[in-house]
Design a protein around this motif. Structure first.
Motif, PDB file in Angstrom:
ATOM      1  N   GLN A 102       0.872  -1.178   0.000  1.00 39.96           N
ATOM      2  CA  GLN A 102       0.000   0.000   0.000  1.00 39.96           C
ATOM      3  C   GLN A 102       0.913   1.233   0.000  1.00 39.96           C
ATOM      4  O   GLN A 102       1.252   1.774   1.060  1.00 39.96           O
ATOM      5  CB  GLN A 102      -0.892   0.019   1.253  1.00 39.96           C
ATOM      6  CG  GLN A 102      -1.871  -1.123   1.360  1.00 39.96           C
ATOM      7  CD  GLN A 102      -3.105  -0.906   0.505  1.00 39.96           C
ATOM      8  OE1 GLN A 102      -3.303   0.159  -0.065  1.00 39.96           O
ATOM      9  NE2 GLN A 102      -3.945  -1.914   0.418  1.00 39.96           N
ATOM     10  N   PRO A 103       1.363   1.668  -1.171  1.00 35.23           N
ATOM     11  CA  PRO A 103       2.352   2.757  -1.236  1.00 35.23           C
ATOM     12  C   PRO A 103       1.935   4.029  -0.500  1.00 35.23           C
ATOM     13  O   PRO A 103       2.792   4.790  -0.033  1.00 35.23           O
ATOM     14  CB  PRO A 103       2.498   3.015  -2.743  1.00 35.23           C
ATOM     15  CG  PRO A 103       2.132   1.708  -3.381  1.00 35.23           C
ATOM     16  CD  PRO A 103       1.045   1.144  -2.512  1.00 35.23           C
ATOM     17  N   GLU A 104       0.634   4.265  -0.364  1.00 35.26           N
ATOM     18  CA  GLU A 104       0.167   5.481   0.304  1.00 35.26           C
ATOM     19  C   GLU A 104      -0.117   5.261   1.789  1.00 35.26           C
ATOM     20  O   GLU A 104      -0.637   6.163   2.466  1.00 35.26           O
ATOM     21  CB  GLU A 104      -1.110   5.994  -0.383  1.00 35.26           C
ATOM     22  CG  GLU A 104      -0.922   6.361  -1.851  1.00 35.26           C
ATOM     23  CD  GLU A 104       0.163   7.425  -2.023  1.00 35.26           C
ATOM     24  OE1 GLU A 104       0.066   8.474  -1.363  1.00 35.26           O
ATOM     25  OE2 GLU A 104       1.100   7.191  -2.809  1.00 35.26           O
ATOM     26  N   ALA A 105       0.224   4.095   2.309  1.00 40.09           N
ATOM     27  CA  ALA A 105      -0.068   3.787   3.716  1.00 40.09           C
ATOM     28  C   ALA A 105       0.681   4.747   4.646  1.00 40.09           C
ATOM     29  O   ALA A 105       1.843   5.083   4.420  1.00 40.09           O
ATOM     30  CB  ALA A 105       0.328   2.350   4.030  1.00 40.09           C
ATOM     31  N   ARG A 106      -0.024   5.183   5.691  1.00 36.44           N
ATOM     32  CA  ARG A 106       0.567   6.037   6.720  1.00 36.44           C
ATOM     33  C   ARG A 106       0.880   5.174   7.944  1.00 36.44           C
ATOM     34  O   ARG A 106       0.065   4.343   8.368  1.00 36.44           O
ATOM     35  CB  ARG A 106      -0.396   7.156   7.119  1.00 36.44           C
ATOM     36  CG  ARG A 106      -0.804   8.034   5.949  1.00 36.44           C
ATOM     37  CD  ARG A 106      -1.647   9.218   6.401  1.00 36.44           C
ATOM     38  NE  ARG A 106      -2.831   8.832   7.155  1.00 36.44           N
ATOM     39  CZ  ARG A 106      -3.960   8.392   6.592  1.00 36.44           C
ATOM     40  NH1 ARG A 106      -4.035   8.262   5.271  1.00 36.44           N
ATOM     41  NH2 ARG A 106      -5.009   8.083   7.341  1.00 36.44           N
ATOM     42  N   VAL A 107       2.059   5.399   8.513  1.00 35.92           N
ATOM     43  CA  VAL A 107       2.490   4.647   9.696  1.00 35.92           C
ATOM     44  C   VAL A 107       2.933   5.633  10.767  1.00 35.92           C
ATOM     45  O   VAL A 107       3.736   6.530  10.495  1.00 35.92           O
ATOM     46  CB  VAL A 107       3.655   3.685   9.367  1.00 35.92           C
ATOM     47  CG1 VAL A 107       4.100   2.935  10.624  1.00 35.92           C
ATOM     48  CG2 VAL A 107       3.254   2.704   8.269  1.00 35.92           C
ATOM     49  N   VAL A 108       2.382   5.480  11.967  1.00 40.39           N
ATOM     50  CA  VAL A 108       2.851   6.254  13.113  1.00 40.39           C
ATOM     51  C   VAL A 108       3.422   5.282  14.128  1.00 40.39           C
ATOM     52  O   VAL A 108       2.738   4.372  14.600  1.00 40.39           O
ATOM     53  CB  VAL A 108       1.721   7.090  13.755  1.00 40.39           C
ATOM     54  CG1 VAL A 108       2.218   7.752  15.045  1.00 40.39           C
ATOM     55  CG2 VAL A 108       1.223   8.148  12.785  1.00 40.39           C
TER      56      VAL A 108
END
Length: 278
Positions: A102-108
Motif C-alpha cells: 500500500q504505497p500510500e499507507a501512513r504509519v505512526v
C-alpha cells in the motif's frame, strides 16, 4: 571489549543512561543489532544462560510482525497503522513492509525510549508518510490525544493497531494491560484490526522454560517480562473477532511455508493473534 563499550557509551544520545538496561536495546541485542550497551547484553546473556534458544523469542516476534503486516496491508487493505512500542529500526520495518503493498499507507510509530527516538527520527526523515511520537504506550488517552497521532491517523476510517511484544513489559496492576487495550479498542472505528504478540506460558512441558525466562527478565536490570497463558492473551483482545487461527504460537500464525524442522522449546513461549472490530 571495555574500550568499545566506553566509546559506545560516549556516543549515547542526550537523556540516555547506558548503565541502565532498556527494553528496546535488549530486543536489539536479541536481534543481533549494534544499538545496545553492555548492560543490555548482560540481560540478553542472562536469559540465554537459562534457555539457550531465547534469541528465538525476538526472531519469532519479528517474523510474526512482518507476516501480520503483510496480511493487514494486502488482504485487509489497511492503509494506516498505529504501532505501539516500535523499538529500534531494523531490517523490514513496518512502513517498509506495508508500503510495498500500500504505497500510500501512513504509519505512526510510538516509543518514548530516547535511543529509539534518536534513531527512528533519523531513519524516517526520508519517508513522508511515516511519523514518530514519543507518547507513553501504556497511557492510551495520551496516545490518542498526541499531536502526531491526531495529525496522521484518521480515526473515522479503519486502521491497524499494533501491540507487538509490548504488553508483557507492563509492570503494574495485573488487570491493567486489558484495561489499556479496552481504552484503545473503544477508540478504534469499525473495520479496524488489532494485532498483539506476548510472552506465553504454554501450560505444558515448556512452562518451566517460560517461567525461568520470566524470572530472569523480571529480576534483571530490565525489570520486566510477564508470561501469560493463551487464555489470558486472548482476553487482551477484549472480545473482538479473532482472525483464524486465533491466538497461537507466533511461529505457527500463517507461516510462509511448510515446517521442515520442529519448533524449539522457546518458540512455544511466545504467542500472537489478530482480531477484527466489526
Amino acid at each position: 571489549m571495555t574500550g568499545a563499550t566506553t566509546r559506545n557509551e560516549e556516543r549515547a544520545p542526550v537523556g540516555v543512561d547506558p548503565t541502565r538496561a532498556s527494553i528496546a536495546r535488549v530486543y536489539d541485542a536479541f536481534l543481533g543489532g549494534k544499538d545496545n550497551y553492555e548492560i543490555d547484553r548482560q540481560v540478553f546473556e542472562g536469559v540465554k544462560a537459562k534457555a539457550p534458544e531465547a534469541q528465538e523469542l525476538a526472531l519469532d516476534n519479528r517474523a510474526f510482525l512482518i507476516r501480520v503486516c503483510r496480511f493487514l496491508a494486502g488482504q485487509a487493505e489497511m492503509d494506516q497503522f498505529l504501532d505501539c512500542g516500535s523499538g529500534l529500526p531494523t531490517a523490514e520495518n513496518i512502513h517498509q513492509v506495508v508500503q510495498r503493498l500500500q504505497p500510500e499507507a501512513r504509519v505512526v510509530y510510538i516509543d518514548n525510549d530516547p535511543v529509539v527516538l534518536a534513531h527512528g527520527r533519523a531513519l524516517l526523515e526520508e519517508n513522508d508518510r511515516t511519523h514518530f511520537s514519543p507518547a507513553d504506550i501504556y497511557d492510551p488517552q495520551a496516545v490518542l490525544a498526541d499531536e502526531v497521532v491526531a495529525t496522521h491517523i484518521d480515526f473515522t476510517e479503519p486502521l491497524a493497531f499494533l501491540q507487538l511484544g509490548t504488553l508483557h513489559h507492563f509492570e503494574g496492576p495485573k488487570n491493567r494491560p486489558q484495561e489499556i487495550m479496552r481504552e484503545y479498542i473503544d477508540a478504534l472505528p469499525s473495520g479496524s484490526y488489532v494485532a498483539i504478540s506476548h510472552f506465553l506460558d504454554p501450560e505444558n512441558e515448556h512452562s518451566t522454560v517460560a517461567r525461568k525466562m520470566e524470572e530472569v527478565f523480571r529480576h534483571s536490570p530490565m525489570g520486566s517480562g510477564t508470561f501469560r497463558t493463551a487464555a489470558e492473551i486472548e482476553d487482551l483482545f477484549c472480545g473482538l473477532e479473532l482472525v483464524e487461527p486465533g491466538v497461537v504460537k507466533c511461529a505457527e500464525w500463517w507461516p510462509d511455508g511448510p515446517r521442515l524442522k520442529p519448533l524449539s522449546q522457546v518458540s512455544h513461549c511466545i504467542a500472537g493473534g489478530v482480531a477484527y472490530k466489526p
